[in-house]
Each structure stands twice: as C-alpha cells, then as structure tokens.
Design a protein around this motif. Structure first.
Motif, PDB file in Angstrom:
ATOM      1  N   GLY A  78      70.293  13.988  18.749  1.00 43.69           N
ATOM      2  CA  GLY A  78      69.996  13.108  19.871  1.00 43.69           C
ATOM      3  C   GLY A  78      69.621  13.886  21.118  1.00 43.69           C
ATOM      4  O   GLY A  78      68.649  13.555  21.813  1.00 43.69           O
ATOM      5  N   TYR A  79      70.362  14.952  21.394  1.00 45.68           N
ATOM      6  CA  TYR A  79      70.051  15.814  22.537  1.00 45.68           C
ATOM      7  C   TYR A  79      68.657  16.421  22.380  1.00 45.68           C
ATOM      8  O   TYR A  79      67.877  16.474  23.326  1.00 45.68           O
ATOM      9  CB  TYR A  79      71.086  16.945  22.629  1.00 45.68           C
ATOM     10  CG  TYR A  79      72.186  16.700  23.628  1.00 45.68           C
ATOM     11  CD1 TYR A  79      73.082  15.647  23.451  1.00 45.68           C
ATOM     12  CD2 TYR A  79      72.358  17.519  24.733  1.00 45.68           C
ATOM     13  CE1 TYR A  79      74.109  15.421  24.346  1.00 45.68           C
ATOM     14  CE2 TYR A  79      73.381  17.293  25.639  1.00 45.68           C
ATOM     15  CZ  TYR A  79      74.257  16.243  25.444  1.00 45.68           C
ATOM     16  OH  TYR A  79      75.270  16.022  26.347  1.00 45.68           O
ATOM     17  N   GLY A  80      68.379  16.891  21.169  1.00 52.85           N
ATOM     18  CA  GLY A  80      67.076  17.492  20.907  1.00 52.85           C
ATOM     19  C   GLY A  80      65.943  16.503  21.089  1.00 52.85           C
ATOM     20  O   GLY A  80      64.887  16.836  21.645  1.00 52.85           O
ATOM     21  N   ALA A  81      66.161  15.265  20.625  1.00 48.82           N
ATOM     22  CA  ALA A  81      65.132  14.233  20.763  1.00 48.82           C
ATOM     23  C   ALA A  81      64.867  13.911  22.229  1.00 48.82           C
ATOM     24  O   ALA A  81      63.717  13.719  22.642  1.00 48.82           O
ATOM     25  CB  ALA A  81      65.566  12.973  20.003  1.00 48.82           C
ATOM     26  N   LEU A  82      65.932  13.845  23.037  1.00 43.69           N
ATOM     27  CA  LEU A  82      65.764  13.573  24.463  1.00 43.69           C
ATOM     28  C   LEU A  82      64.997  14.697  25.151  1.00 43.69           C
ATOM     29  O   LEU A  82      64.142  14.457  26.015  1.00 43.69           O
ATOM     30  CB  LEU A  82      67.130  13.383  25.124  1.00 43.69           C
ATOM     31  CG  LEU A  82      67.880  12.092  24.767  1.00 43.69           C
ATOM     32  CD1 LEU A  82      69.271  12.109  25.389  1.00 43.69           C
ATOM     33  CD2 LEU A  82      67.102  10.872  25.230  1.00 43.69           C
ATOM     34  N   ALA A  83      65.327  15.946  24.779  1.00 37.97           N
ATOM     35  CA  ALA A  83      64.614  17.092  25.366  1.00 37.97           C
ATOM     36  C   ALA A  83      63.150  17.078  24.950  1.00 37.97           C
ATOM     37  O   ALA A  83      62.250  17.352  25.758  1.00 37.97           O
ATOM     38  CB  ALA A  83      65.275  18.401  24.934  1.00 37.97           C
TER      39      ALA A  83
END
Length: 205
Positions: free
Chosen positions: A85-90
C-alpha cells in the motif's frame, strides 16, 4: 558476517524508504537546519525517538514470533500488504504529483525550548510514526529471525543519517528538496523498495 551486513543494509534501506516521505517532521527538521536553530537537539530527538520505537517494534513483534511461530505467517501477510500500500501511494505520487515540495516557511522558533517541544510533538503524537517504526519495521525485522536486531540497527542508522543530513545539511538540501521533481525521484525509489519488500514478505509468509 555477510548475512549480518545484508540484514543491516536491508534495515537501512527499509528505514530510509519509510522516513523520506514528505511530512511535518521532515519539514521542521529542515527548517531548523536552514535557520541553524537548535539543530543538534532536534536531530538528536528525532534519531533517538526513532531508535527507541524501532527497538520496541523489533523486540515486540520479534518476541511474539518467537513465542508463537505461526504468527510469522500473519505478520508477513499484514506487513506485506501495508508495504504494498505504501509503495502504491508513492508510485501514485510519481505519476500524479501533488505539485508540492518540502515547505520550510513559517515563524522562527523563539527558543530552544519551543523547538524541542515542537519536535517532540511532531514525533510522538504522529500515528504514522508508530505504524512505520513499530509495526512495519517490526514485521519486516521479524522475517529476519535471529538477525532482526541487526536489521533494526540498520534502520536506526538510516534514521540518524537522514535527520542529520536534513538538519546539518539544511541549507544545501533545502534548495534541492524545494523542487517537486526531486520528490518524484525519491518517491520512485521509495515505491520500488516498498513494493519489492512487500512482495518478499508475502511470498515468504
């Protein structure tokens, strides 16, 4: 020795990826660095606070895994999902940047005491700090088994290096980080690291 260095490097990379996101804490440290106001105290508070929270995450999550090995599977899935999820937001910020940069405007701190209190508030009253250090880093560290503390040491070192760079290199970094394009590059690196780690956790769960 190779395994220890690998764990420490992984901790450093993971920790750095989590803390470089644009946020109030980073903006405050950079602002203090540019103004050369209570820099040592602010950097020390941020780095020591992160180290304490990372130790809590590594020790807490690690202790649970040791007591109940089956928990590692759940930790792997949950931690992996958060990292993805963090990666997708970044990645989204890379494709659709908000147009913002790290802003350092604001009233100068009137005293060292005010700077310290502000720094403590931005660090300990931010729920994302606990998610990043205690849960995410703790879950990734748990996957390292006996080397989880080496991983945690690498993550704590990343925090120290980052905040020291922001604080003591504030005047130089301020020009670079004021550009939205610089944050797109950083977000691209963060997205790549987070997605790779998330997939590793899920596939290894």
């Amino acid at each position: 020795m190779t395994a220890s260095l690998s764990a420490a490097a992984a901790g450093f990379g993971t920790g750095l990826s989590l803390i470089v996101a644009i946020g109030a804490q980073n903006a405050f440290v950079l602002r203090q660095g540019i103004r050369r106001d209570a820099v040592l105290a602010v950097v020390g508070i941020c780095a020591l606070s992160d180290a304490a929270l990372i130790a809590l995450g590594v020790g807490g999550v690690g202790a649970v895994v040791v007591a109940w090995p089956g928990v590692l599977t759940a930790v792997g899935w949950i931690g992996g999902a958060f990292l993805l999820g963090y990666g997708a937001l970044a990645a989204r910020r890379v494709v659709r940047p908000a147009g913002g940069a790290l802003r350092t405007e604001g009233d100068a701190a009137v005293s060292r005491r005010r700077a310290v209190l502000t720094c403590l508030a931005l660090t300990w009253l931010n729920p994302h700090v606990y998610l990043d250090t205690v849960f995410l880093l703790g879950s990734v560290a748990a996957d390292r088994g006996d080397l989880r503390w080496t991983f945690g040491l690498g993550a704590a070192l990343a925090s120290l290096v980052w905040f020291a760079a922001l604080g003591f290199g504030g005047r130089l970094l301020g020009r670079f980080l004021a550009r939205p394009s610089a944050w797109r590059v950083l977000d691209g690196l963060v997205a790549t690291t987070m997605i790779a780690l998330g997939l590793m956790l899920i596939t290894g769960a």
